[in-house]
Design a protein around this motif. Sequence first.
Motif, PDB file in Angstrom:
ATOM      1  N   HIS A 112       0.810  -1.413  -0.131  1.00 41.23           N
ATOM      2  CA  HIS A 112      -0.055   0.043  -0.004  1.00 41.23           C
ATOM      3  C   HIS A 112       0.844   1.334   0.004  1.00 41.23           C
ATOM      4  O   HIS A 112       1.889   1.288   0.459  1.00 41.23           O
ATOM      5  N   ILE A 113       0.261   2.479  -0.586  1.00 44.27           N
ATOM      6  CA  ILE A 113       0.682   3.812  -0.554  1.00 44.27           C
ATOM      7  C   ILE A 113      -0.435   4.500   0.256  1.00 44.27           C
ATOM      8  O   ILE A 113      -1.443   4.571  -0.131  1.00 44.27           O
ATOM      9  N   ILE A 114       0.025   4.963   1.633  1.00 47.33           N
ATOM     10  CA  ILE A 114      -0.873   5.426   2.256  1.00 47.33           C
ATOM     11  C   ILE A 114      -0.610   7.178   2.433  1.00 47.33           C
ATOM     12  O   ILE A 114       0.239   7.502   2.754  1.00 47.33           O
ATOM     13  N   TYR A 115      -1.888   7.712   2.491  1.00 50.88           N
ATOM     14  CA  TYR A 115      -1.728   9.072   2.514  1.00 50.88           C
ATOM     15  C   TYR A 115      -2.456   9.544   4.000  1.00 50.88           C
ATOM     16  O   TYR A 115      -3.600   8.987   4.160  1.00 50.88           O
ATOM     17  N   LEU A 116      -1.815  10.419   4.542  1.00 51.05           N
ATOM     18  CA  LEU A 116      -2.308  10.812   6.015  1.00 51.05           C
ATOM     19  C   LEU A 116      -2.314  12.250   6.280  1.00 51.05           C
ATOM     20  O   LEU A 116      -1.388  12.855   5.640  1.00 51.05           O
ATOM     21  N   ASN A 117      -3.293  12.513   7.126  1.00 50.43           N
ATOM     22  CA  ASN A 117      -3.687  14.099   7.283  1.00 50.43           C
ATOM     23  C   ASN A 117      -3.192  14.383   8.811  1.00 50.43           C
ATOM     24  O   ASN A 117      -3.865  13.606   9.610  1.00 50.43           O
ATOM     25  N   CYS A 118      -2.436  15.116   9.217  1.00 54.00           N
ATOM     26  CA  CYS A 118      -1.953  15.222  10.517  1.00 54.00           C
ATOM     27  C   CYS A 118      -1.956  16.570  11.011  1.00 54.00           C
ATOM     28  O   CYS A 118      -1.886  17.457  10.134  1.00 54.00           O
ATOM     29  N   SER A 119      -2.409  16.833  12.277  1.00 52.67           N
ATOM     30  CA  SER A 119      -2.657  17.947  12.792  1.00 52.67           C
ATOM     31  C   SER A 119      -1.594  18.908  13.391  1.00 52.67           C
ATOM     32  O   SER A 119      -1.556  19.652  13.620  1.00 52.67           O
ATOM     33  N   HIS A 120      -0.066  18.045  13.130  1.00 55.94           N
ATOM     34  CA  HIS A 120       0.989  18.634  13.496  1.00 55.94           C
ATOM     35  C   HIS A 120       2.185  17.968  12.717  1.00 55.94           C
ATOM     36  O   HIS A 120       1.853  17.218  12.103  1.00 55.94           O
ATOM     37  N   PRO A 121       3.398  18.705  12.513  1.00 61.06           N
ATOM     38  CA  PRO A 121       4.294  18.381  11.611  1.00 61.06           C
ATOM     39  C   PRO A 121       5.014  17.077  12.203  1.00 61.06           C
ATOM     40  O   PRO A 121       5.249  16.856  13.463  1.00 61.06           O
ATOM     41  N   VAL A 122       5.208  16.080  11.231  1.00 61.72           N
ATOM     42  CA  VAL A 122       6.029  14.924  11.723  1.00 61.72           C
ATOM     43  C   VAL A 122       7.638  14.843  10.924  1.00 61.72           C
ATOM     44  O   VAL A 122       7.623  14.897   9.913  1.00 61.72           O
ATOM     45  N   SER A 123       8.479  15.016  11.815  1.00 62.23           N
ATOM     46  CA  SER A 123       9.632  15.116  11.408  1.00 62.23           C
ATOM     47  C   SER A 123      10.729  14.099  11.768  1.00 62.23           C
ATOM     48  O   SER A 123      11.736  13.688  11.157  1.00 62.23           O
TER      49      SER A 123
ATOM     50  N   TYR B 176      10.989   8.717   9.853  1.00 64.83           N
ATOM     51  CA  TYR B 176      11.448   8.790   8.563  1.00 64.83           C
ATOM     52  C   TYR B 176      10.626   7.962   7.435  1.00 64.83           C
ATOM     53  O   TYR B 176      10.565   8.228   6.236  1.00 64.83           O
ATOM     54  N   LYS B 177       9.708   7.412   7.815  1.00 59.82           N
ATOM     55  CA  LYS B 177       8.684   6.813   7.021  1.00 59.82           C
ATOM     56  C   LYS B 177       7.628   7.725   6.304  1.00 59.82           C
ATOM     57  O   LYS B 177       7.080   7.544   5.256  1.00 59.82           O
ATOM     58  N   TYR B 178       7.328   9.036   7.083  1.00 55.50           N
ATOM     59  CA  TYR B 178       6.417   9.763   6.817  1.00 55.50           C
ATOM     60  C   TYR B 178       7.115  10.729   5.668  1.00 55.50           C
ATOM     61  O   TYR B 178       8.227  11.458   6.011  1.00 55.50           O
ATOM     62  N   VAL B 179       6.709  10.774   4.323  1.00 57.96           N
ATOM     63  CA  VAL B 179       7.379  11.544   3.199  1.00 57.96           C
ATOM     64  C   VAL B 179       6.226  12.641   2.907  1.00 57.96           C
ATOM     65  O   VAL B 179       5.044  12.477   2.788  1.00 57.96           O
ATOM     66  N   ASN B 180       6.821  13.897   3.119  1.00 61.63           N
ATOM     67  CA  ASN B 180       6.010  15.131   3.008  1.00 61.63           C
ATOM     68  C   ASN B 180       5.636  15.321   1.586  1.00 61.63           C
ATOM     69  O   ASN B 180       6.405  15.063   0.299  1.00 61.63           O
ATOM     70  N   THR B 181       4.283  15.314   1.074  1.00 63.64           N
ATOM     71  CA  THR B 181       3.853  15.377  -0.431  1.00 63.64           C
ATOM     72  C   THR B 181       3.624  16.646  -1.040  1.00 63.64           C
ATOM     73  O   THR B 181       3.745  16.784  -2.183  1.00 63.64           O
ATOM     74  N   THR B 182       4.182  17.723  -0.235  1.00 64.80           N
ATOM     75  CA  THR B 182       4.142  19.083  -0.496  1.00 64.80           C
ATOM     76  C   THR B 182       5.504  19.290  -1.255  1.00 64.80           C
ATOM     77  O   THR B 182       6.563  18.649  -0.645  1.00 64.80           O
TER      78      THR B 182
ATOM     79  N   TRP C 286      -3.587  19.827  -1.135  1.00 66.63           N
ATOM     80  CA  TRP C 286      -4.720  19.100  -0.416  1.00 66.63           C
ATOM     81  C   TRP C 286      -5.808  20.392  -0.023  1.00 66.63           C
ATOM     82  O   TRP C 286      -5.223  21.475   0.243  1.00 66.63           O
ATOM     83  N   GLU C 287      -6.994  20.027  -0.212  1.00 70.18           N
ATOM     84  CA  GLU C 287      -7.943  21.149   0.385  1.00 70.18           C
ATOM     85  C   GLU C 287      -7.873  21.025   1.856  1.00 70.18           C
ATOM     86  O   GLU C 287      -8.406  22.215   2.453  1.00 70.18           O
ATOM     87  N   SER C 288      -7.687  19.921   2.597  1.00 70.44           N
ATOM     88  CA  SER C 288      -8.004  19.853   3.957  1.00 70.44           C
ATOM     89  C   SER C 288      -6.699  20.528   4.663  1.00 70.44           C
ATOM     90  O   SER C 288      -5.866  20.716   4.154  1.00 70.44           O
ATOM     91  N   LYS C 289      -7.156  20.863   5.931  1.00 67.70           N
ATOM     92  CA  LYS C 289      -6.333  21.577   6.732  1.00 67.70           C
ATOM     93  C   LYS C 289      -5.099  20.773   7.229  1.00 67.70           C
ATOM     94  O   LYS C 289      -5.465  19.665   7.409  1.00 67.70           O
ATOM     95  N   GLY C 290      -3.933  21.172   7.813  1.00 60.56           N
ATOM     96  CA  GLY C 290      -3.044  20.143   8.395  1.00 60.56           C
ATOM     97  C   GLY C 290      -1.882  19.951   7.569  1.00 60.56           C
ATOM     98  O   GLY C 290      -1.513  20.690   6.531  1.00 60.56           O
ATOM     99  N   TYR C 291      -1.335  18.854   7.775  1.00 62.09           N
ATOM    100  CA  TYR C 291      -0.085  18.348   6.994  1.00 62.09           C
ATOM    101  C   TYR C 291      -0.159  17.033   6.574  1.00 62.09           C
ATOM    102  O   TYR C 291      -0.692  16.297   7.043  1.00 62.09           O
ATOM    103  N   MET C 292       0.020  17.087   5.372  1.00 62.45           N
ATOM    104  CA  MET C 292      -0.012  15.887   4.645  1.00 62.45           C
ATOM    105  C   MET C 292       1.326  15.053   4.356  1.00 62.45           C
ATOM    106  O   MET C 292       2.164  15.536   3.808  1.00 62.45           O
ATOM    107  N   TYR C 293       1.155  13.696   4.631  1.00 63.13           N
ATOM    108  CA  TYR C 293       2.463  12.800   4.555  1.00 63.13           C
ATOM    109  C   TYR C 293       1.610  11.532   3.512  1.00 63.13           C
ATOM    110  O   TYR C 293       0.661  11.378   3.598  1.00 63.13           O
ATOM    111  N   ALA C 294       2.897  10.655   3.137  1.00 67.34           N
ATOM    112  CA  ALA C 294       2.723   9.536   2.512  1.00 67.34           C
ATOM    113  C   ALA C 294       3.720   8.577   2.979  1.00 67.34           C
ATOM    114  O   ALA C 294       4.641   8.798   3.260  1.00 67.34           O
TER     115      ALA C 294
END
Length: 677
Positions: free
Chosen positions: A149-160, A163-169, A174-182
Amino acid sequence: MTIWKDMVLLVMFLLFVVQQICARNEQEHASDCLPSSCGKIANISRPFRLKGDPVHCGDRRYELSCENNITVLNLYSRKYHVQAINYINFTLRVVDPGVEEQSCSSLPRYFLSRSNFSDAYHAGDMDPYRATLDQFSEVGPHRKSLFQHIIYLNCSHPVSENYKYVNTTPCVKWESKGYMYAIAGDLTSADFEVGCRIKLLSPTSWWGLDANKSSYTMMNSALLYGFEISWKNFACEDQCHSPYGDCYFDSSTLKLRCFPYCNDIFGVLETKCALLEAIQGNQRFDENLYLEPASFIIGHYVLPVFLLVRFSLGVTLLIMLLTYKWRKRHSSIYENIENYLEHNELVPIRYSYTEIKKMVRGFKEKLGEGGYGSVFKGKLSSGTCVAIKVLGKSKGNGHDFISEVATIGRIHHQNVVQLIGFCVEGSRRALVYEFMSNGSLDKILFSKDRNIDFGYDKIYNIAIGVARGIAYLHHGCEMQILHFDIKPHNILLDDNFNPKVSDFGLAKLYPMDNSIVTMTVVGGTIGYMAPELFYKNIGRISYKSDVYSFGMLLMEMASKRKNLNPHAEHSSQVYFPSWVYENIKEEKDIEMEDITEEEKKIAKKMIIVAIWCIQMNPNDRPSMNKVVEMLEGDMENLKIPPKFSLYPYEVTENFKHTIASEFTSYSSSSMKIATNK
């Protein structure tokens, strides 16, 4: 004896001739079916067919369509673009139409995961596609996963730090608020960051991804490659002539290996049908069957070898039996089960494995399959139909088997499935249950067949029945029984759609005065498990964990849909419990299709009770006796809960960092999460 042998040879020869005639007629009928083509897919042939092809060409379950010169597969009411058809290993590679070439900003259109595929045979309904491929290699038979799977997640805070969380921007906006990762690969509980929720999930069969160092560009390339699914079910049915036997793809010979179940000539031993395989052949689609005359083969080769093998097996079995009698009981690896059965007087009947085989008539009618083993339909000598769960190899010393016999074997309630008997002979274990003709609740609740009459009156009565069954487990026995796996799949329906709680493999027994449960291993199904099973600071594990699972079940029954719906028109509706709570709190009308005003009242009543059950804090949830009282009482007496928290840190903001650290340490321990069985 000679006459008997001649009769056997004659019958087998006639069966062979009839099979050959039927096969030849089928080949002649399909000879006028030429391969179709659409776009880059040039060889569309049996079992596949294009819409509009002659009816006898291909199989209707594998019908494709040609749209704008693109071959399209309709999979679970969603359209995917076909990239390739592999007629050697029986796989089909498709890609989500939302993913576009030369554009990393494109996103998959559909939410699809491995859980969408049943990967099992069901009586009368065989799923045409599977997410796995049963293979046979040097290590023996095993099941290979066809995609990750490739999983997209919407987080309320930055994840730094993860290392598995890859920033999609800035690639994806995305239209939703927050931080988006894959994330590339499957998401485990240890990887899940507090404050993050899954927004989109898409499969890929590009195995070049590394969860530790994959960039989003690589993930996008993987999505463009698409994902594979298997249509081996058809090949097994077509080539092995039985969908209920073992059928594996041999990676060394690139052919199917068929192992149908049947009885030998004398009707005594259950054997792999090597004789039947020799007579029928194990040919591929494009190969012709060629055998010498059946009478010569059987008379001069097959029967003597068969009798020799039978004699050798008989001698071997006799030696094994004498050895088993000679050994002391404590040397058996199944001592735990035997000791338990010796020291406990059980109501269920103990059957021998020979009696089990007679009940299921050679394991011909399979009802389902899962990680625990297989379920077959059987019949008692009295004529009563039963469901027989034949367990696979136990991981451990039979604790799951003991748990199920110990819990359900001592109770009898109209809303709890009845255990009629059991079998344990060494490694062979089976459970005999009453047969539930209408199957499990999820088959009907989420069915798209509009011919099924399943109104809210029936759903409401089922909900009350399930609540009574769980209340009996919690408060009606000498020992408190906690189920820990309440979900639609484990609610069975009899002829009159009366519900019964089933599957007690994860159940635990506790004294009635013990309100707190100590567990070192967590089990259950994601989506129905109570939050205290994951987060220590939420509260103690107790019978309230079953109340939470029932609340999630009740919410799905009231809405006739899954609680998580990524295809909702508005993002606020993705998680149904949260959305419906806000609407009820603001006294808004809940929009549901094809529902009367009276049914809306029933649905609203069930939803309010469900919201009480899924409160984040276990102390805020009612007992199951109270739940039954609320469901049976008047709507006017129900009050809406004062609050509803979706994430643990919403309980108190001060506990946010504390709970996150507790969850991380808890996940890194020896926690085990049991998925759908």
